[in-house]
Design a protein around this motif. Sequence first.
Motif, PDB file in Angstrom:
ATOM      1  N   LEU A 271       3.381   9.305  34.797  1.00 37.70           N
ATOM      2  CA  LEU A 271       2.074   8.797  34.377  1.00 37.70           C
ATOM      3  C   LEU A 271       1.296   8.133  35.496  1.00 37.70           C
ATOM      4  CD1 LEU A 271       3.152   7.077  31.020  1.00 37.70           C
ATOM      5  CD2 LEU A 271       2.215   9.379  31.314  1.00 37.70           C
ATOM      6  N   THR A 358      -2.882   3.823  28.899  1.00 36.11           N
ATOM      7  CA  THR A 358      -4.030   4.339  28.141  1.00 36.11           C
ATOM      8  C   THR A 358      -5.366   3.905  28.741  1.00 36.11           C
ATOM      9  OG1 THR A 358      -4.010   2.411  26.657  1.00 36.11           O
ATOM     10  CG2 THR A 358      -2.679   4.334  26.017  1.00 36.11           C
ATOM     11  N   GLU A 410       8.888   8.035  20.139  1.00 30.89           N
ATOM     12  CA  GLU A 410       8.008   9.187  19.861  1.00 30.89           C
ATOM     13  C   GLU A 410       6.557   8.744  19.728  1.00 30.89           C
ATOM     14  OE1 GLU A 410      11.151  12.087  17.439  1.00 30.89           O
ATOM     15  OE2 GLU A 410       9.787  10.742  16.343  1.00 30.89           O
ATOM     16  N   GLU A 411       6.332   7.619  19.061  1.00 32.45           N
ATOM     17  CA  GLU A 411       4.971   7.097  18.901  1.00 32.45           C
ATOM     18  C   GLU A 411       4.378   6.705  20.267  1.00 32.45           C
ATOM     19  OE1 GLU A 411       2.947   6.550  16.082  1.00 32.45           O
ATOM     20  OE2 GLU A 411       4.360   8.018  15.284  1.00 32.45           O
ATOM     21  N   LEU A 413       5.168   8.006  23.225  1.00 31.69           N
ATOM     22  CA  LEU A 413       4.881   9.239  23.962  1.00 31.69           C
ATOM     23  C   LEU A 413       3.625   9.928  23.441  1.00 31.69           C
ATOM     24  CD1 LEU A 413       8.507  10.670  24.311  1.00 31.69           C
ATOM     25  CD2 LEU A 413       7.145   9.539  26.077  1.00 31.69           C
ATOM     26  N   SER A 414       3.429   9.880  22.131  1.00 34.09           N
ATOM     27  CA  SER A 414       2.237  10.527  21.558  1.00 34.09           C
ATOM     28  C   SER A 414       0.964   9.820  22.014  1.00 34.09           C
ATOM     29  CB  SER A 414       2.320  10.546  20.032  1.00 34.09           C
ATOM     30  OG  SER A 414       2.193   9.237  19.492  1.00 34.09           O
ATOM     31  N   ARG A 415       1.028   8.499  22.226  1.00 33.50           N
ATOM     32  CA  ARG A 415      -0.150   7.745  22.645  1.00 33.50           C
ATOM     33  C   ARG A 415      -0.580   8.095  24.070  1.00 33.50           C
ATOM     34  NH1 ARG A 415      -1.395   2.907  20.090  1.00 33.50           N
ATOM     35  NH2 ARG A 415      -3.033   2.781  21.705  1.00 33.50           N
ATOM     36  N   VAL A 416       0.358   8.579  24.883  1.00 33.95           N
ATOM     37  CA  VAL A 416       0.014   8.942  26.264  1.00 33.95           C
ATOM     38  C   VAL A 416       0.013  10.458  26.447  1.00 33.95           C
ATOM     39  CG1 VAL A 416       0.820   6.776  27.247  1.00 33.95           C
ATOM     40  CG2 VAL A 416       2.430   8.672  27.014  1.00 33.95           C
ATOM     41  N   ASN A 417      -0.004  11.184  25.315  1.00 34.48           N
ATOM     42  CA  ASN A 417      -0.062  12.650  25.322  1.00 34.48           C
ATOM     43  C   ASN A 417       1.075  13.277  26.126  1.00 34.48           C
ATOM     44  OD1 ASN A 417      -2.541  12.727  23.811  1.00 34.48           O
ATOM     45  ND2 ASN A 417      -3.628  12.170  25.697  1.00 34.48           N
ATOM     46  N   ALA A 418       2.240  12.666  26.031  1.00 29.51           N
ATOM     47  CA  ALA A 418       3.423  13.201  26.710  1.00 29.51           C
ATOM     48  C   ALA A 418       4.279  13.970  25.710  1.00 29.51           C
ATOM     49  CB  ALA A 418       4.244  12.068  27.325  1.00 29.51           C
ATOM     50  N   PRO A 419       4.877  15.068  26.113  1.00 31.84           N
ATOM     51  CA  PRO A 419       5.707  15.844  25.184  1.00 31.84           C
ATOM     52  C   PRO A 419       6.947  15.068  24.758  1.00 31.84           C
ATOM     53  CG  PRO A 419       5.961  16.661  27.440  1.00 31.84           C
ATOM     54  CD  PRO A 419       4.846  15.666  27.466  1.00 31.84           C
TER      55      PRO A 419
END
Length: 621
Positions: A271, A358, A410-411, A413-419
């Motif tokens: 990141l 973010t 998981e939440e 990772l989703s906030r930083v658009n990471a798989p």
Amino acid sequence: MSTFLRLLSESDKAEALKAACNHLRHGEADPRSFEVAPASFDSVPSKPFAYWVSESVRRVFHQLPAFEGNGRNTKQGLATADDFRFVRVWWESHGPDWFGFAKGGAFSPIYADVYLLVNWSLDGGEIKNNLNDKGAVRSNVWMLRDTANNFFQRPGITWPRRTQGGLSLRAMPAGCIFADKGPAAFVFGDDSDELLALLALTNSRAFALLVSLQMAFGSYEVGVIQRTPVPTLTEAQRKQLASLARRAWSLKRTADSVNETSHAFVLPTALSAAAGGDRPLVIKTEIEEIHAAIDAIAFELYGFEEADREAINGPSTDVGETDADEDGEVEADVPSTDGLLSWAVGVAFGRFDLRIATGERALPPEPEPFDPLPSKSPGMLPEGTKAFFTHDGILVDEQGHSHDLVHVVEEVLSRVNAPVPDDLRRWLRKEFFAFHLKLYSKSRRKAPIYWPLATASGSYTLWMYYPSLSSQTLYKAINDFIEPKLKQVGRDLNVLRDKGANRSRDDERQFEALQAIELELMELRDTLLKLAPNYNPNHDDGVQISAAPLWPLFQHKPWQKVLKDTRGKLEKGDYDWAHLAMSYWPERVREKCKTDKSLAIAHGLEVLYVDPTLISGGTTK
């Protein structure tokens, strides 16, 4: 005149010697051959056979002032004589009693993070009163009274006495204690530009050559640095060198900003803008250019001719270069995905600040090289700031639970658009702790901060966050996690039990599995209940001591072995300086405090200590 042959770089020394001798017999020139008058060696301190450099280089020792003097001081540092007791990595302890401890480390010119802390409470009261069996102070602290009183906590320059990469001096922030393995140098008035200019000059190849002439072996002792010549700078030269060193320091700190355990950490490699595209190559290239510029200036200042410069074969500076430190450890590259997942775990526990990734929070300004070390890295969550996920220092590996670590990661990772890896739960359960233990171990200290306390089979794991540990943590684990889980398992068992003979084959398998889980959960609960009444962790004890009573609950065998051994030594009385020892064996520890002033200071019980030099009547023997 005497003839000397230099064959250090030759792979076949016998053949090289034969060839060089043939050239001499036939009067032919050979670059490996040197004609030198032995009296010229008198110019160099200790009179080494420095035959491979010119007379003009040897004369520099007489022509220029030595490092020691003109407002410059060089000092040997502290040897605690018991690092396990008095030294921590910086994420283990905090508070006013702990100071940054510059203890050498790996080869890293100009910049290196100070990742250790030393207990310097009451100006080193515990260390000064830590005696051996003969009543003598174990540490060298009494030999350093002038150093401790006048140089500890001042900004300066420090270096590892021994590395595989060669001499590397780096900025030492204000507020630090420096070690025997990490001597330090200072300038009058602690002037930042003066220190930076000196930092640049001492990392030049010219300075390294002059140091090497005095040494038979690769240990950069204080005396060697003290005797090495330093040219007098004009104001313009001082500012130019200071500017170059400041820029190199900034670039190397930027490169270190992807290191999760560094004071400079911002974001993981995946990141970080510092790691994106060709940025690492750009940083490396600019640092090489800066060192080339410093070398050019230093060669001029020392008056080295081209032939002298060719005699220098020191190590090149590389931002990615790593060498083993005095403890034999080597910094390893962290795989990008593992580093990202580790950061996400840190965000889940409230260690790292998601808003940096973010863009919702701006980074603080870059510090100056000699500013005191921060209590947190820029990427960590500031004190008093709401964390991404609210918890009491415990998360759980349980699908569907509101505090499931996997779900929170998981939440994040989703906030930083990471798989999100398909095997995330398996990775956290099977691989993460071994990776984390390695990442959070430095200078022979193993200090993991995320603790997986699991049932015997690993079917149920509670993750505890070391910085949040308190005397109530084990009770919270029991009341908020294990008991509710036992009730849920009990309900599921009752449903299957009520089916009786109507249970299917799958029902039977599930029934047996639930019975096994119930037994393991009860064992986990009972173990924690047994430990909880006396478990009163103190962060000054460090990770290893704090985790030792919980050793049966760690399923990682090497770490479990370390903790079991530590627990045995605690029980035996080897670590009665620890607050946890006082929690479990108060009578024994209090009795020792009567005759051991260092222990009495550690526990705040100096009132119990009886000075052996005083007789009952109160007069001195």
